[in-house]
Design a protein around this motif. Structure first.
Motif, PDB file in Angstrom:
ATOM      1  N   VAL A 190      14.155  49.558  56.701  1.00 26.38           N
ATOM      2  CA  VAL A 190      14.959  50.727  57.054  1.00 26.38           C
ATOM      3  C   VAL A 190      16.414  50.370  56.761  1.00 26.38           C
ATOM      4  CG1 VAL A 190      13.323  51.513  58.813  1.00 26.38           C
ATOM      5  CG2 VAL A 190      15.208  50.013  59.470  1.00 26.38           C
ATOM      6  N   LYS A 224      20.779  50.961  57.618  1.00 23.39           N
ATOM      7  CA  LYS A 224      21.920  51.464  58.381  1.00 23.39           C
ATOM      8  C   LYS A 224      22.962  51.987  57.395  1.00 23.39           C
ATOM      9  CE  LYS A 224      21.500  48.124  62.144  1.00 23.39           C
ATOM     10  NZ  LYS A 224      22.138  46.959  62.802  1.00 23.39           N
ATOM     11  N   ASP A 251      14.006  59.446  58.674  1.00 24.65           N
ATOM     12  CA  ASP A 251      13.229  58.639  59.616  1.00 24.65           C
ATOM     13  C   ASP A 251      13.353  57.139  59.355  1.00 24.65           C
ATOM     14  OD1 ASP A 251      12.315  60.755  61.109  1.00 24.65           O
ATOM     15  OD2 ASP A 251      10.509  61.024  59.900  1.00 24.65           O
ATOM     16  N   ARG A 252      13.971  56.771  58.240  1.00 27.81           N
ATOM     17  CA  ARG A 252      14.176  55.346  57.936  1.00 27.81           C
ATOM     18  C   ARG A 252      15.649  55.040  57.701  1.00 27.81           C
ATOM     19  NH1 ARG A 252      10.755  53.991  52.943  1.00 27.81           N
ATOM     20  NH2 ARG A 252      11.374  51.853  53.445  1.00 27.81           N
ATOM     21  N   MET A 260      19.787  55.320  59.642  1.00 27.92           N
ATOM     22  CA  MET A 260      20.524  55.529  60.888  1.00 27.92           C
ATOM     23  C   MET A 260      22.012  55.328  60.628  1.00 27.92           C
ATOM     24  SD  MET A 260      19.196  52.028  62.799  1.00 27.92           S
ATOM     25  CE  MET A 260      17.733  51.682  61.813  1.00 27.92           C
ATOM     26  N   GLU A 279      16.191  66.353  61.275  1.00 32.69           N
ATOM     27  CA  GLU A 279      16.649  65.299  60.369  1.00 32.69           C
ATOM     28  C   GLU A 279      17.958  64.696  60.861  1.00 32.69           C
ATOM     29  OE1 GLU A 279      14.926  66.766  56.053  1.00 32.69           O
ATOM     30  OE2 GLU A 279      16.630  67.846  56.944  1.00 32.69           O
ATOM     31  N   ALA A 287      17.422  62.428  63.833  1.00 33.82           N
ATOM     32  CA  ALA A 287      16.930  61.096  63.457  1.00 33.82           C
ATOM     33  C   ALA A 287      18.076  60.206  62.997  1.00 33.82           C
ATOM     34  CB  ALA A 287      15.876  61.218  62.361  1.00 33.82           C
ATOM     35  N   THR A 317      16.212  57.495  64.838  1.00 32.97           N
ATOM     36  CA  THR A 317      15.718  56.322  64.122  1.00 32.97           C
ATOM     37  C   THR A 317      16.137  55.045  64.830  1.00 32.97           C
ATOM     38  OG1 THR A 317      15.760  57.504  62.016  1.00 32.97           O
ATOM     39  CG2 THR A 317      15.707  55.110  61.924  1.00 32.97           C
ATOM     40  N   ARG A 352      13.996  54.458  67.919  1.00 29.63           N
ATOM     41  CA  ARG A 352      12.637  53.998  67.617  1.00 29.63           C
ATOM     42  C   ARG A 352      12.632  52.559  67.120  1.00 29.63           C
ATOM     43  NH1 ARG A 352      11.854  56.688  63.467  1.00 29.63           N
ATOM     44  NH2 ARG A 352      11.518  55.084  61.882  1.00 29.63           N
ATOM     45  N   ILE A 353      13.501  52.231  66.194  1.00 31.62           N
ATOM     46  CA  ILE A 353      13.485  50.898  65.587  1.00 31.62           C
ATOM     47  C   ILE A 353      13.869  49.832  66.595  1.00 31.62           C
ATOM     48  CG2 ILE A 353      14.563  49.443  63.826  1.00 31.62           C
ATOM     49  CD1 ILE A 353      12.559  51.501  62.739  1.00 31.62           C
TER      50      ILE A 353
END
Length: 297
Positions: free
Chosen positions: A210, A212, A242-243, A245, A277, A280, A285, A288-289
């Protein structure tokens, strides 16, 4: 927007030893003279910088603490979190190619706040040179140990070294890799941006990676949306919301412009995306991560 800032620093160089923040002469730095960020930056300073934004949680990044005390920063950050409730997660220092890595992971791995580690691999100043640190067998074996510790890996390296990631990732495909600072697209020439995009498209094929979106400042000029909009949108297109941030990288990116300027840029660059979107990118995101619990509205 509700924000989970996925990458910023807390440091207090008068109390703790960060060589680059205390020693003379100062090191060469990609944004140039960094004298103005060598002082304390803790929750009070962060709150002042982020005033006007609904930052509901954040992730602190290791600040190149004294390498002779490899567990000190993580222990200190856990004490801060226990006392104040912030940060929500921390990326700790861990030197993957050192003999003491297992002992370090034994200490920092059980700390509730530590979710990931970072060790910037050796990198070349420009493309087309010898392989970098991720091709070092000792470094790769250290990466493999993160799986046993249940930790993720934050990777900061220029885009021209991203081709080394797949071989390392294959050693522990269960370890999430979080690419820092948008792959460092510092060369904004057409050739540089084409190389950056190709490298980002290749690494995005690895399901454990993912990204940043941060660290987009350019030396000697303010942070401008016209400089960064295409990079922001291409990164989102390559990875998906979703991947990806958003992150401030404060106080470091404060050398380029204000927190408000940078996050307003993220906001304006994504106004045409859906609420889901944008949610996220600004918070979901990262939550979650990094395993950050949902913050009540």
């Amino acid at each position: 927007m509700r924000v989970i800032d996925a990458h910023h620093h807390f440091w207090d160089p008068e109390r703790n030893y960060h060589p680059w923040l205390r020693d003379e002469p100062m090191i060469p730095f990609r944004y140039g003279d960094y004298a103005c960020i060598r002082g304390r930056f803790m929750s009070e300073e962060y709150d002042q910088a982020s005033r006007g934004w609904d930052v509901v949680a954040s992730v602190t990044m290791e600040g190149e603490w004294d390498p002779s005390d490899p567990t000190g920063e993580a222990i200190w950050m856990q004490k801060i979190a226990d006392a104040t409730g912030r940060p929500a997660a921390h990326v700790a220092q861990a030197w993957l190619d050192r003999d003491d890595l297992s002992a370090v992971l034994d200490v920092i791995g059980p700390l509730p706040i530590v979710k990931s580690v970072r060790h910037k691999p050796h990198a070349n100043a420009a493309p087309g040179q010898a392989p970098g640190g991720m091709s070092d067998p000792a470094y790769c074996q250290g990466f493999r140990k993160l799986a046993e510790a249940g930790l993720m890996f934050d990777l900061q390296t220029p885009w021209w070294h991203l081709g080394e990631v797949p071989a390392m990732a294959d050693l522990a495909p269960e370890v999430p890799i979080i690419l820092n600072h948008t792959g460092l697209p510092s060369d904004r020439s057409p050739e540089g941006l084409a190389g950056w995009r190709a490298a980002m498209e290749a690494i995005a094929k690895l399901p454990q990676v993912v990204v940043k979106i941060s660290g987009l400042g350019l030396p000697g000029r303010p942070w401008r949306l016209e400089d960064n909009r295409d990079i922001i949108r291409q990164t989102i297109d390559i990875f998906s919301p979703d991947r990806a941030m958003f992150a401030s990288n404060f106080p470091v990116d404060g050398l380029c412009d204000s927190f408000d300027t940078i996050f307003s840029g993220f906001d304006l660059a994504t106004r045409d995306l859906s609420e889901t979107e944008r949610g996220a990118l600004f918070s979901g995101t990262a939550a979650r991560i990094y395993g950050i619990e949902e913050v009540p509205t």
